[in-house]
Design a protein around this motif. Structure first.
Motif, PDB file in Angstrom:
ATOM      1  N   PHE A 430      34.450  59.205  36.596  1.00  0.00           N
ATOM      2  CA  PHE A 430      36.032  58.385  35.962  1.00  0.00           C
ATOM      3  C   PHE A 430      36.300  57.846  36.747  1.00  0.00           C
ATOM      4  O   PHE A 430      37.229  56.131  36.604  1.00  0.00           O
ATOM      5  N   LEU A 431      37.251  58.406  37.912  1.00  0.00           N
ATOM      6  CA  LEU A 431      38.166  58.341  38.446  1.00  0.00           C
ATOM      7  C   LEU A 431      37.730  56.750  39.294  1.00  0.00           C
ATOM      8  O   LEU A 431      38.314  56.206  39.790  1.00  0.00           O
ATOM      9  N   VAL A 432      36.065  57.250  39.905  1.00  0.00           N
ATOM     10  CA  VAL A 432      36.057  56.411  40.636  1.00  0.00           C
ATOM     11  C   VAL A 432      35.165  55.087  39.614  1.00  0.00           C
ATOM     12  O   VAL A 432      35.890  53.770  40.785  1.00  0.00           O
ATOM     13  N   LEU A 433      35.319  55.024  38.901  1.00  0.00           N
ATOM     14  CA  LEU A 433      34.527  54.164  37.920  1.00  0.00           C
ATOM     15  C   LEU A 433      36.137  52.917  37.906  1.00  0.00           C
ATOM     16  O   LEU A 433      35.887  52.245  37.920  1.00  0.00           O
ATOM     17  N   GLY A 434      37.302  53.436  37.528  1.00  0.00           N
ATOM     18  CA  GLY A 434      38.221  53.258  37.415  1.00  0.00           C
ATOM     19  C   GLY A 434      38.772  52.634  38.642  1.00  0.00           C
ATOM     20  O   GLY A 434      39.660  50.919  38.540  1.00  0.00           O
ATOM     21  N   LEU A 435      38.963  53.385  39.793  1.00  0.00           N
ATOM     22  CA  LEU A 435      39.221  52.516  41.354  1.00  0.00           C
ATOM     23  C   LEU A 435      38.524  51.508  41.403  1.00  0.00           C
ATOM     24  O   LEU A 435      38.859  50.336  41.790  1.00  0.00           O
ATOM     25  N   ILE A 436      36.963  51.447  40.803  1.00  0.00           N
ATOM     26  CA  ILE A 436      36.423  50.858  41.718  1.00  0.00           C
ATOM     27  C   ILE A 436      36.434  48.876  40.380  1.00  0.00           C
ATOM     28  O   ILE A 436      36.891  48.072  41.227  1.00  0.00           O
ATOM     29  N   ALA A 437      36.810  49.528  39.396  1.00  0.00           N
ATOM     30  CA  ALA A 437      37.110  48.805  38.610  1.00  0.00           C
ATOM     31  C   ALA A 437      38.528  47.669  38.504  1.00  0.00           C
ATOM     32  O   ALA A 437      38.872  46.909  38.830  1.00  0.00           O
ATOM     33  N   LEU A 438      39.229  49.227  39.082  1.00  0.00           N
ATOM     34  CA  LEU A 438      40.772  48.193  39.988  1.00  0.00           C
ATOM     35  C   LEU A 438      40.456  47.418  40.864  1.00  0.00           C
ATOM     36  O   LEU A 438      41.067  46.131  41.249  1.00  0.00           O
ATOM     37  N   PHE A 439      39.302  47.901  41.951  1.00  0.00           N
ATOM     38  CA  PHE A 439      39.255  46.643  42.864  1.00  0.00           C
ATOM     39  C   PHE A 439      38.986  45.616  42.635  1.00  0.00           C
ATOM     40  O   PHE A 439      39.259  44.492  42.604  1.00  0.00           O
ATOM     41  N   ILE A 440      38.391  45.582  41.726  1.00  0.00           N
ATOM     42  CA  ILE A 440      37.420  44.742  41.586  1.00  0.00           C
ATOM     43  C   ILE A 440      37.935  43.689  41.076  1.00  0.00           C
ATOM     44  O   ILE A 440      37.951  42.748  40.931  1.00  0.00           O
ATOM     45  N   SER A 441      39.029  44.026  40.092  1.00  0.00           N
ATOM     46  CA  SER A 441      40.064  43.273  39.631  1.00  0.00           C
ATOM     47  C   SER A 441      40.294  42.525  40.549  1.00  0.00           C
ATOM     48  O   SER A 441      40.836  41.246  40.704  1.00  0.00           O
ATOM     49  N   LEU A 442      40.839  42.566  41.830  1.00  0.00           N
ATOM     50  CA  LEU A 442      41.329  41.473  43.013  1.00  0.00           C
ATOM     51  C   LEU A 442      40.583  40.734  43.475  1.00  0.00           C
ATOM     52  O   LEU A 442      40.541  39.794  43.643  1.00  0.00           O
ATOM     53  N   ALA A 443      39.256  42.007  43.200  1.00  0.00           N
ATOM     54  CA  ALA A 443      37.900  40.223  43.743  1.00  0.00           C
ATOM     55  C   ALA A 443      37.803  39.106  42.662  1.00  0.00           C
ATOM     56  O   ALA A 443      37.594  38.300  42.882  1.00  0.00           O
ATOM     57  N   THR A 444      38.572  39.629  41.383  1.00  0.00           N
ATOM     58  CA  THR A 444      37.966  38.015  40.539  1.00  0.00           C
ATOM     59  C   THR A 444      39.701  37.309  40.458  1.00  0.00           C
ATOM     60  O   THR A 444      39.291  36.444  40.318  1.00  0.00           O
ATOM     61  N   LEU A 445      40.861  38.079  41.078  1.00  0.00           N
ATOM     62  CA  LEU A 445      41.627  37.423  41.277  1.00  0.00           C
ATOM     63  C   LEU A 445      40.657  35.943  42.841  1.00  0.00           C
ATOM     64  O   LEU A 445      41.933  34.918  43.105  1.00  0.00           O
ATOM     65  N   ALA A 446      40.401  36.571  43.316  1.00  0.00           N
ATOM     66  CA  ALA A 446      39.948  35.819  44.637  1.00  0.00           C
ATOM     67  C   ALA A 446      39.674  35.147  44.146  1.00  0.00           C
ATOM     68  O   ALA A 446      39.255  33.807  44.741  1.00  0.00           O
ATOM     69  N   SER A 447      38.076  35.378  43.321  1.00  0.00           N
ATOM     70  CA  SER A 447      37.822  34.566  42.885  1.00  0.00           C
ATOM     71  C   SER A 447      37.793  33.040  42.051  1.00  0.00           C
ATOM     72  O   SER A 447      37.992  31.614  42.324  1.00  0.00           O
ATOM     73  N   PHE A 448      39.244  33.984  41.084  1.00  0.00           N
ATOM     74  CA  PHE A 448      39.844  32.717  40.709  1.00  0.00           C
ATOM     75  C   PHE A 448      41.167  31.662  41.515  1.00  0.00           C
ATOM     76  O   PHE A 448      41.584  30.364  41.903  1.00  0.00           O
ATOM     77  N   LEU A 449      41.473  32.697  42.716  1.00  0.00           N
ATOM     78  CA  LEU A 449      42.035  31.524  43.588  1.00  0.00           C
ATOM     79  C   LEU A 449      41.557  30.591  44.342  1.00  0.00           C
ATOM     80  O   LEU A 449      42.134  29.788  44.792  1.00  0.00           O
ATOM     81  N   THR A 450      39.705  31.384  44.101  1.00  0.00           N
ATOM     82  CA  THR A 450      39.454  29.936  44.937  1.00  0.00           C
ATOM     83  C   THR A 450      39.404  29.061  44.092  1.00  0.00           C
ATOM     84  O   THR A 450      40.023  27.860  44.603  1.00  0.00           O
ATOM     85  N   VAL A 451      38.363  28.823  42.854  1.00  0.00           N
ATOM     86  CA  VAL A 451      38.927  27.757  42.253  1.00  0.00           C
ATOM     87  C   VAL A 451      39.869  27.292  42.262  1.00  0.00           C
ATOM     88  O   VAL A 451      40.464  26.057  42.425  1.00  0.00           O
ATOM     89  N   LEU A 452      41.417  27.674  42.160  1.00  0.00           N
ATOM     90  CA  LEU A 452      42.832  26.910  41.927  1.00  0.00           C
ATOM     91  C   LEU A 452      43.187  26.719  43.843  1.00  0.00           C
ATOM     92  O   LEU A 452      43.310  25.262  43.409  1.00  0.00           O
ATOM     93  N   GLY A 453      42.381  26.978  44.728  1.00  0.00           N
ATOM     94  CA  GLY A 453      43.625  26.720  45.508  1.00  0.00           C
ATOM     95  C   GLY A 453      42.572  25.466  46.090  1.00  0.00           C
ATOM     96  O   GLY A 453      42.247  24.121  46.946  1.00  0.00           O
ATOM     97  N   SER A 454      40.536  25.214  45.995  1.00  0.00           N
ATOM     98  CA  SER A 454      40.163  24.380  46.137  1.00  0.00           C
ATOM     99  C   SER A 454      39.975  23.235  45.445  1.00  0.00           C
ATOM    100  O   SER A 454      39.925  21.778  45.423  1.00  0.00           O
ATOM    101  N   VAL A 455      40.371  23.530  43.508  1.00  0.00           N
ATOM    102  CA  VAL A 455      40.527  22.521  43.063  1.00  0.00           C
ATOM    103  C   VAL A 455      41.572  21.715  42.744  1.00  0.00           C
ATOM    104  O   VAL A 455      41.347  20.208  42.410  1.00  0.00           O
ATOM    105  N   PHE A 456      42.461  22.391  42.133  1.00  0.00           N
ATOM    106  CA  PHE A 456      43.981  22.192  42.000  1.00  0.00           C
ATOM    107  C   PHE A 456      44.860  21.748  43.293  1.00  0.00           C
ATOM    108  O   PHE A 456      45.698  20.934  43.450  1.00  0.00           O
TER     109      PHE A 456
END
Lengths: 666, 568, 305, 468
Positions: A430-456
């Protein structure tokens, strides 16, 4: 005091009636919308009353219909868990209906008769799913929900993409439902009842006596629920279906409908399954499935340039988070109830939060679509100046989904990740899974920064003429964004109910989450308090420090002047120098290129030899008839025209027939 | 002088005669190493094709000449070099004023692209079939139909400026966006505009606009200045390789006039040229480091470079822009007492250079940033007519010092080394190798400098109508000067081609499919010209007192500033 | 209740003030060191203060409008100062009750996110490229930070940073924490925006990346935030991974910690000066390798080393 | 009831059908939950052998259910035909000179089906059974062109093969028991009973177009579409399964081997029919194969009932009515499409939803109902068949479960694909039809849509009375 169940029944009836009534007004676009909204309002009020009642504890059961030969009863009940999901459904339905009233103007060709009545039926089925305690009727409500949502997904009937998506959606989810039918029937074979309590008892008995069968049944249930929830690979329908649906429906799909899959999973793993070691295995499977889903979903979202498709993939990702939380909870349930309550609370809270921010995001994308007709982020830019409210709400929702503190997405992700890390101290996977989850939360940010950055953000084309959407479309977005902030700063508000639901559904009494303080925030207790999160204190500190920083910034008394962007000395049209969404993080995207394999499904081609073998006419009847014909031909040659010979035939025939009859008689 | 194989000469003549198919107007040999053919313009393209395909001639430059005052027509002259045969081939076509068109050769030689656009801009002769119709040389607001290099165009004419004119540049392909690099960009010390088309950070194409700083030097050369004034102007063409241009010009005039510079002068020229190469390469190394953020390399190489500058100052009185050259030889002798100091400094520089080389070669991060980056294929290097280190790094073994020996290089021949990879790292290796080779050459030349006069005596007026072509291997590659002598003590036509000119044309191919991060270092690895001058002269406006600060004073001032104190 | 809260907030402000005051000094020391390796004399140690001072008074040129754009620099610096209040720097963190390790990870990323937003908002292609690179750097570096801190949490059985530090002090060095510390240090290089990882700013390529359109006081705040961040993270590194020896005398311990922080920053500066800038894909590859190697720390922690 | 009509008597046909329907509904209502038998009409030439009347009315829940399928759908067929069979029909314009012939046979068809439904014994059953064959032959060949004549001949030939076995079975029965009663079968010795049962089964298979005698049904699609609808949904083929239901429910134990054979053949039929889905480009043929599969379902249910699970039997019977209404909807939709566009080739149809919203809605409801999507009709019957099967001990239940679920998913996917292909998407130029279908057709469709939802509500109480 009327029982909560009665309210839910009233709500469903209101919705069905509303559906019929709105059908009457179908020719008048706006009126139809407002009529539907009025009915949804009324039903939401009823549902709200039911939620208030249900939160306090399970209501009594109310049986409406009986099918004795099947051992099935249409029995309704509201308990704290269903109350939470009912609240989600009612809220999202209310807001997306309101939003759709004006939004549906967008579709000049298609009639609203295909939308509002069906939407109301869809909401009614969702409500039914949540309060039903009999699996047969659960399935019926469940599939009614699929059926109605299928028509909503294929609303734009001339759009080939929406057709394909609808087909895929319905086939995959119908397959999942059939899995559940199979599971239900296998259980019924043993117990003879479809009631939830019977399922619980039968399952626990089977786990002892016939573990293979029991696990198969659980697996079938898991398949069914996980497909609806959008967990990969079964959730493959989701990224196609969400973008093509009208935005109000996308919001409902993502905000409420897929949540019912989660509801099912919670019921299955927390309530149907008694606490037993096998739960731990299923916990690991759930957590792995969730992690896979969040990893693939969010990273694939990153690669999208279609706003709604991006959001759809991110739904898969966020559902992955919820599933991970559920998995950790299920794992911990038999041995570490406090940890289990943390993870489960995180999962359910994330479901609530996800409903808020993802619906808000879909509505925001819908607003952009409504005004610009565009979902392709590469072709959009600089809308912030034209659509301030949509920009604001989308920004808040984006930061929420990315888990930026102190918005609501953080609170639930924090619970889930903390749950992972704490569980990881017992079982390091679960440690590893938690770390992946943490990392992916940044990737989520990246994808929504794309929305913000390119649309708005960025520069708009000088010739763009657009404006903010009408107020009835702004209000739902603002309400959802406000909820994102409110639940972010005061997660205690929701956690109290969530905790109650978890305790009710699992029977855990140990409290892992201490949400009693306002300033002190949340404490996670694993023996001793081990994790802290006080959004209010932090927000206050941030505000003070940012003010301090602002004071520093202004200390020099610098003059502010507006200047054009510096392009190294030459002038450029904004369109040519705009950094398109497809360009964001390209090297990173390349690194994860193949994680979401996709291929075209071909229409099955039937093997020719088998076809020939099945064509009875060709090899059996036609030759047979020909042979008969030939035989008759030959027989006809015996027609020689001599009466004696005919007479002989008759006599022989009579003897034979009599003989047979005698033989039969004897 | 290397020997010229007469068989080759014959063969060239045969090819030209065969290809021109009766359109050959004349064939002359102005010098032992120069063949000049006059051809009808209709046959020019065919002859060029023959030269390139059959003799592997390398295109150097085109010269458009307004000959109306003399012969009543225009002329286009393509200069080719047969490097390994040590020959220049000049193909000249008259272009009548009535029909100012000539067939383009860019299809055969991609490297002729700019040259042709240039004569279209400057003289007004239209290359038919040229793929790029846009302006190259002239400012965007320059009026149409005004050709500055025509004889009837006054050198001091100023056309009225026009507002709101933008460069004609291509739009990005679908899905790509523009990242402008320039006109003013940190790593471009001169204005140049690279319009990069990118997807993400990957370059999918690029377009260029340069010549923001066109100074009209050639016009000045054939309309205002005299033969002996031009070297000072030529020296200012480039801030780094000034001596190269003045040498190249002087050699061209000397060749045209049939003057031979004395042997000592040629040796001293060799020494100065190689010193220039040393400091230029050191400078380049620093800049390259700076481009990829490796400031330590910048600081250290420039520190090593500094003594070389001092040496130049010792010899010529100037750190840069020495003012030593004149037609026929030198104006200033090499003081013999500087020799020991020169050798001593060289030893020091060599030692430190080797240290830097070892540090660079061992740095894996540097490898990561330069290996495989900005690769120029051998094939394309030949097609685009790249010169100097970029060509040599791509396996094209050309070096003017060997191919067309000048100064004293026939007596102190350099060793040239080539690399095959063609990437930035190969160019680094080539330059570092040349750096050490130059030190050796200086040392060798110093040891064998003959005594004697430093300047030939010019007895008579230089006759008009003579042609002189000269090349000098500058640090960045081969510089070409072409001189057509005229009356009134000045050239009729002076054409300069700096080495960056062909090399820059190779850049689009080198950066495509790379990333934005690779563009600056790729560009840097071509070593486009950068100026640097540190001499400061202050004029007090109240008193009009002129004060020249010494090196020590300057150093002190700058250190004081760095510590935070004021200058005053 | 209120008294405790007031005290926390006052301490938080004090912390912020100290971090603000000291961070330019550290930057000054690092610059001086760079100069020394460059064979330069270099600017005086106080130069960063003068830079800030001058920038604060300069004209504020803005290429975009809006409240959000205007407030981003203040929030960026604010978020870094908040980070300072969340992590122990010689003493217990004033806001320790408000956030644990996971919160710290998110807050540490926050300033980067705000810088990215500024980049995207300023509508310059260079800024967009820079922001995009910044995001990729964050994506490659944050997991390493997370792994390192999770190792601590795993060993100390708590997610509270203070608890991890206490555990470290009591139990002494271990292999896993050492590996974690090294990984953290490598990540620090990138988080501080130093070579070979100053890819997001990359002056020679994209002219300062996200900050290309920032000037005057706004630039000052971003710069200050950067310097403060590197100081704060260096403290985090020292406190969590190398807190020993603790003498028990508070002032001495604080001094020792400060010295260790300075050593860390000097190391950062040395690495900065002897390396050219990597390309973004190379940097990502590098950190991927670091991340996988730092999983070894986790493995060691699991087997109790 | 058998009425011969004069030419041009459309309204008369409709009125008569309505009266009959009313009668049937009343009959059902009045006998709801009870059994009702009235015998009469003794046949003098049989008097010496059978000492009681052989013709009569016998109504029990099963018959009521059958009546509720046969008569209302018959009415709707007549109603639909009144606007379908006109000059305006773009597929097969029909002149008014053919009306008499058409309605005569149609009403005869309905009446003979009623006769089948209320038959108290095998003899009457057989008589009316043969009458339906005759009617179907006449109606299939209605257009009197080469193809339809051939199809009609094929239908009558193949069903008669079955009828021959039926006759044989009745003869054996009568000879051994001196009775035509359904229950008389129970008195036969075991071996013979199996044979008789097999013969009956063969008859049913031929009539219900089951493997291996299924091939006449797709060809019978040459009939006018209302006839196809009636043929499939209510009459003719349903007679076949009704025979088996009657037989099984007549109160004696079926040999398990026979039941297993029936179930096996039903499964085989289902999959054979399924395999033909993928190669059909004719909408009606596709629906015909779907009918074959669904009759398989009914027989499967009946077979499960024969194996001892009442629930399965109830499911099978319920499927008769559920499928009847759903399939009728689909066929009428196909008819409407053909009426408006003049074609029923799937690949030529696209984007009809825009111009024919009602038809599209009806088609989708019918389609989803037929494929068993809850809460629509066929889900209930299928679910009951499945749960009935699960009631059986041993591996049969789960085996059937797996097979049926696979079939359900595949056929659902394919049908939905076809439905989308026809109704959704951008309309092709061929099918840009401005004209609306006539009111009567729309009314029929609306009624049938209600039927698709309400069929189980009506059928469920009836089937609950069975098997007790």
């Amino acid at each position: 005091m009327v029982d909560a169940v009665r309210y839910v029944e009233a709500s469903i009836v209101v919705l069905i009636v509303g559906s019929l009534v709105s059908l009457l007004f179908a020719r008048r676009r706006k009126l139809c919308g407002w009529v539907s909204f009025a009915f949804v309002c009324a039903s939401s009020v009823y549902t709200g009353l039911a939620v208030v009642g249900g939160c306090k504890g399970a209501s009594g059961e109310h049986t409406i219909l009986q099918l004795p030969q099947l051992g099935s009863r249409l029995t309704l009940r509201v308990d704290p868990l269903s109350a939470i999901f009912l609240a989600i459904v009612a809220l999202i339905a209310l807001l997306s209906t309101l939003y759709s009233v004006r939004y549906m103007e967008h579709y000049a060709h298609d009639k609203v008769a295909k939308f509002f009545p069906v939407l109301l039926l869809c909401v009614a089925s969702m409500t039914g799913v949540l309060v039903c305690t009999d699996f047969l009727f659960f399935l019926i409500f469940w599939e009614s929900m699929t059926l109605t949502s299928y028509f909503l997904v294929t609303f734009e009937s001339e759009n080939a993409a929406s057709q394909r998506a609808g087909l895929k959606y319905f086939i995959i989810t119908h397959g999942a439902t059939l899995c559940m039918v199979a599971a239900a029937l296998l259980l019924w074979r043993t117990s003879g009842s479809f009631h939830f309590d019977a399922i619980r008892q039968t399952l626990s008995a089977l786990l002892n006596t016939r573990p293979f069968l029991a696990h198969s049944i659980i697996f079938l249930f898991f398949l069914g629920f996980a497909t609806k929830a959008g967990i990969l690979p079964m959730g493959d329908w989701l990224p196609d279906a969400h973008p093509v649906a009208p935005s109000g429906m996308s919001a409902t799909l993502s905000g409420a409908l897929v949540k019912l899959g989660i509801y099912g999973l919670v019921r299955l793993f927390c309530s149907f399954l008694v606490v037993s070691p096998s739960l731990r295995m299923w916990g690991i499977i759930l957590a792995l499935a969730g992690t896979g889903s969040l990893f693939v979903g969010n990273l694939t979202a990153l690669r999208q340039t279609d706003t709604k498709r991006l959001m759809a993939f991110s739904t898969i990702g966020q559902i992955g988070y919820i599933c991970l939380g559920l998995g950790v909870g299920a794992y911990c349930l038999p041995m570490y109830p406090a940890l289990a309550s943390i993870a489960l609370a995180g999962a359910i809270l994330h479901a609530v939060n996800h409903a808020c921010f993802k619906s808000c995001l879909f509505l925001g994308a819908g607003s952009v679509l409504y005004r610009t007709g565009q979902r392709d982020m590469d072709k959009l830019g600089g809308l912030a100046g034209f659509m301030p409210y949509t920009t604001g709400t989308t920004t808040i929702a984006s930061l929420s989904i990315a888990g930026v503190p102190p918005f609501n997405g953080f609170a639930s992700k924090w619970l889930i990740i903390a749950g992972c890390v704490l569980a990881g101290m017992r079982f390091p996977l679960f440690l590893v899974l938690g770390l992946i989850a943490l990392f992916i939360s940044l990737a989520t940010l990246a994808s929504f920064l794309t929305v913000l950055g390119s649309v708005f953000l960025g520069k708009a084309d000088p010739d763009i003429r657009t404006r903010e959407v009408p107020i009835s479309m702004i209000v739902p977005q603002v309400v959802l964004a406000a909820l994102c902030v409110l639940l972010g700063i005061f997660p205690q508000l929701m956690l109290r109910f969530v905790g109650h639901a978890v305790a009710d559904v699992t029977g855990i009494t140990a409290a892992g989450v201490d949400a009693s303080r306002i300033w002190g925030g949340l404490f996670l207790i694993d023996g001793s308090p081990v994790a802290f999160w006080s959004p209010l204190a932090m927000l206050a500190a941030l505000a003070i420090l940012a003010l301090l920083s602002y004071a520093i910034q202004r200390a020099g008394g610098a003059q502010v002047r507006s200047v054009p962007v510096w392009y190294c000395g030459e002038e450029h049209a904004p369109a040519t120098v705009r950094y398109p969404a497809s360009s964001f993080y390209l090297p990173f995207k390349h690194a994860f290129q193949g994680i979401y394999p996709s291929g075209k499904v071909h229409v099955p081609r039937f093997p020719a030899p088998l076809r020939r073998a099945l064509d009875f006419d060709q090899w059996l009847y036609v030759p047979a008839v020909r042979a008969m014909d030939a035989a008759a031909d030959r027989v006809s040659r015996t027609h020689v025209g001599i009466p004696q010979i005919y007479l002989l035939w008759i006599v022989v025939g009579a003897i034979v027939v009599t003989g047979i009859l005698l033989w039969v008689k004897g | 002088m290397s020997t010229i194989d007469q068989a080759t000469v014959t063969r060239v003549k045969q090819v030209v005669a065969a290809r021109s198919d009766g359109a050959l107007l004349s064939a002359t040999e102005p010098h032992a190493d120069t063949l000049q053919f006059a051809i009808e313009k209709a046959a020019l393209r065919a002859v060029v094709e023959g030269l390139v395909n059959e003799l592997q001639a390398r295109f150097m430059i085109s010269v458009g000449t307004d000959r109306r005052p003399v012969t009543g027509d225009f002329a286009i002259l393509h200069l080719f070099s047969l490097d390994h045969e040590h020959l220049y081939v000049l193909l000249e076509s008259p272009v009548p004023e009535k029909d100012l068109r000539i067939e383009s050769i860019t299809e055969i030689i991609p490297g002729a692209n700019w040259a042709e656009r240039e004569f279209r801009d400057a003289i007004g002769i239209h290359p038919e079939g040229h793929p790029d119709p846009r302006r190259l040389l002239l400012a965007d607001d320059w009026p149409e139909g005004t050709y500055p290099l025509r004889r009837d165009f006054p050198y001091n004419f100023q056309p009225p400026s026009v507002e709101n004119v933008r460069p004609q540049l291509r739009e990005p392909p679908a899905g790509a966006s523009v990242v402008p690099m320039g006109p003013f960009f940190p790593v471009l010390e001169e204005p140049a505009y690279w319009r990069l088309f990118v997807e993400g950070e990957t370059i999918v194409g690029c377009d260029t606009r340069i010549f923001y700083n066109h100074r009209g030097i050639e016009k000045l050369g054939d309309s205002v200045l005299t033969y002996n004034e031009i070297p000072y102007l030529a020296e200012r063409i480039c801030g780094i390789c000034g001596f190269i241009h003045s040498t190249c010009y002087c050699q061209a005039v000397e060749k045209a006039a049939g003057i031979e510079a004395p042997r000592r002068a040629r040796y001293i020229r060799t020494i100065m040229l190689e010193l220039e190469r040393i400091h230029s390469h050191l400078l380049w190394l620093g800049i390259a480091g700076h481009i990829i953020g490796f400031e330590t390399v910048l600081m250290q190489t420039w520190r090593i470079r500094e003594p070389v500058m001092w040496l130049c100052e010792e010899i010529s009185g100037n750190r840069k822009t020495y003012g030593m050259n004149t037609v026929g030889g030198l104006r200033r002798d090499l003081p013999n007492q500087t020799k020991p100091k020169l050798l001593e400094t060289l030893a020091e520089v060599e030692k430190e250079t080797i240290a830097v080389r070892n540090a660079i070669v061992g740095d894996t991060t540097l490898h990561a940033r330069t290996k495989g980056v900005g690769a120029l294929t051998n094939e394309w290097a030949k097609k685009i007519c790249a010169v100097g280190p970029p060509a040599r790094a791509s396996g094209v073994a050309i070096d003017a010092r060997i191919d067309h020996p000048y100064a004293a290089y026939d007596e102190v021949p350099p060793q040239i080394a080539t690399q095959e990879a063609g990437d930035t790292w190969a160019r680094v290796l080539v330059r570092v190798g040349e750096l050490l080779e130059s030190i050796r050459l200086v040392r060798e030349a110093l040891s064998s400098v003959p005594d004697g006069p430093i300047c030939a005596e010019i007895k008579e007026e230089i006759p008009p109508g003579r042609v002189g072509v000269s090349v000098v291997e500058a640090p960045r590659g081969e510089a070409v000067h072409y001189v057509l002598t005229g009356g009134d003590n000045r050239p009729y036509r002076w054409r300069v081609r700096a080495p960056t000119y062909p090399n820059l044309q190779a850049l689009p191919a080198m950066v495509s499919n790379g990333t934005i991060a690779d563009v600056p270092i790729t560009l840097g690895s071509l070593d486009p010209c950068f100026s640097c001058t540190e001499r400061l002269e202050t004029v007090d406006r109240r008193t009009n007192e002129v004060r020249v600060y010494s090196h020590a004073e300057l150093l002190e001032i700058s250190r004081r500033k760095a510590r935070g104190g004021g200058t005053r | 209740m209120t008294a405790w809260l007031m005290r926390s907030f006052l301490l938080c402000l004090l912390n912020a003030a100290l971090a603000l005051v000291l961070s330019p000094l550290c930057e000054g020391i690092m610059r001086k060191l760079r100069a020394a390796i460059h064979s330069r004399i270099g600017p005086p140690i106080t130069q960063p203060y003068w830079d800030l001072f001058k920038l604060l008074g300069k004209e504020d040129l803005r290429s975009a409008g809006g409240v959000v754009y205007a407030s981003l620099p203040a929030f960026t610096l604010g978020s870094v100062l908040l980070l300072a209040a969340l992590i122990p720097m010689g003493t217990a963190a004033p806001l320790a009750f408000a956030g644990d390790m996971i919160v710290v990870l998110y807050v540490a990323a926050m300033s980067g996110i705000l810088v990215m937003l500024v980049g995207f908002a300023s509508a310059s292609p260079y800024a967009s490229i820079g922001s995009s690179r910044e995001m990729m750097m964050l994506l490659s570096v944050e997991p390493i930070l997370a792994i390192a801190l999770v190792v601590g949490a795993f060993k100390a059985r708590t997610l509270a940073l203070g608890g991890i530090v206490n555990w470290q002090v009591q139990n002494g060095p271990s292999i896993s924490m050492a590996i974690g510390g090294v990984a953290f240090f490598l990540a620090l290089q990138a988080l501080a925006g130093k070579l070979p990882f100053d890819i997001a700013e990359a002056d020679q390529e994209i002219m300062g990346g996200p900050l290309v359109e920032q000037s005057g006081p706004r630039l000052a705040l971003f710069r200050w935030a950067m310097w403060t961040k590197q100081l704060v993270l260096a403290f985090l590194l020292v406190e969590v991974f190398f807190p020993w020896p603790r003498l028990g005398i508070h002032q001495l311990d604080l001094l020792m910690t400060s010295v260790k922080v300075l050593v860390v920053l000097v190391l950062v500066a040395v690495i900065d000066v002897v390396n050219p800038r990597l390309r973004i894909d190379q940097a990502m590859g590098y950190f991927l390798r670091v991340a996988f190697s730092s999983l070894a720390a986790l493995a060691f922690a699991v087997i109790g080393k | 009831m058998c009425v011969a009509l004069k030419r041009g008597a459309r309204p008369a046909a409709a009125v008569i059908a309505a009266i009959v329907t009313g009668l049937a509904v009343w009959l059902t209502w009045s006998t709801y939950g009870a059994s009702y038998t009235k015998m009469g009409g003794a046949l003098p030439w049989l008097h010496g052998i059978v000492d009681r009347p052989v013709l009569g009315i016998f109504i029990d829940p099963l018959a009521s259910l059958m009546l509720l399928v046969v008569v209302p759908i018959g009415l709707l067929t007549v109603l639909y035909s009144t606007s379908y069979l006109t000059e305006k029909n773009r597929e097969h314009p029909v002149g008014s000179e053919h009306y008499g012939r058409y309605y005569f046979w149609l009403l005869l068809f309905i009446s003979s089906m009623v006769g089948v439904a209320i038959a108290p014994n095998f003899l009457q059953f057989f008589v009316f059974w043969e009458l339906t064959t005759l009617c179907s032959w006449a109606l299939i060949s209605f257009h009197q062109n080469e193809r339809s004549l051939r199809a009609g001949f094929k239908a009558i030939l193949m069903t008669h093969v079955g009828s021959a076995f039926f006759l044989l079975a009745i003869l054996i029965l009568f000879v051994r028991t001196n009775s035509f009663d359904f229950s008389a079968l129970g008195t036969l010795p075991d071996g013979l009973r199996s044979w008789v049962l097999l013969f009956l089964m063969l008859a049913a298979w031929a009539k219900a177009a089951q493997v291996p005698l299924q091939t006449w049904l797709p060809d019978a699609m040459e009939a006018p579409t209302p006839i196809s609808a009636y043929l499939h949904a209510a009459a003719m083929v349903k007679a076949g399964v009704y025979l088996m239901a009657r037989t099984v429910s007549s109160g004696w134990a079926i040999p398990p081997g026979m039941s297993l054979l029936m179930a096996g053949m039903a499964l085989l039929t289902i999959f054979v029919a399924l395999s033909f889905y993928f190669v059909q480009d004719d909408l009606k043929r596709l629906l015909a194969y779907s009918t074959i599969a669904h009759l398989g379902y009914v027989l499967l249910g009946v077979a499960v009932g024969g194996l001892g699970s009442t629930l399965g039997f109830q499911g099978g019977v319920l499927h008769i009515i559920c499928h009847g209404y759903s399939k009728a909807t689909l066929f009428f939709c196909a008819g409407t499409i053909a009426y408006v566009t003049g074609t029923r080739t799937i690949s030529e149809l696209r984007g009809l939803g825009r111009s024919m919203p009602l038809t599209a809605t009806a088609f989708f409801i019918g389609l989803l109902s037929v494929t068993g999507v809850p809460p629509l009709a066929c889900f209930w019957s299928k679910f009951m068949i499945l749960s009935g099967a699960m009631r059986l001990s041993g591996p049969i239940g789960p085996l059937i479960l797996v097979f049926i679920l696979c079939e359900t998913l595949i056929s659902f996917g394919w049908m939905l694909y076809i439905g989308q292909k026809i109704f959704l998407g951008a309309p092709l130029a061929v099918v840009q039809v401005p004209s609306d279908p006539p009111r009567a057709m729309n009314a029929t469709l609306i009624l049938l849509m209600i039927g698709c939802v309400a069929a189980p509500l009506v059928g469920m109480p009836l089937v609950q009375l069975m098997g007790k």
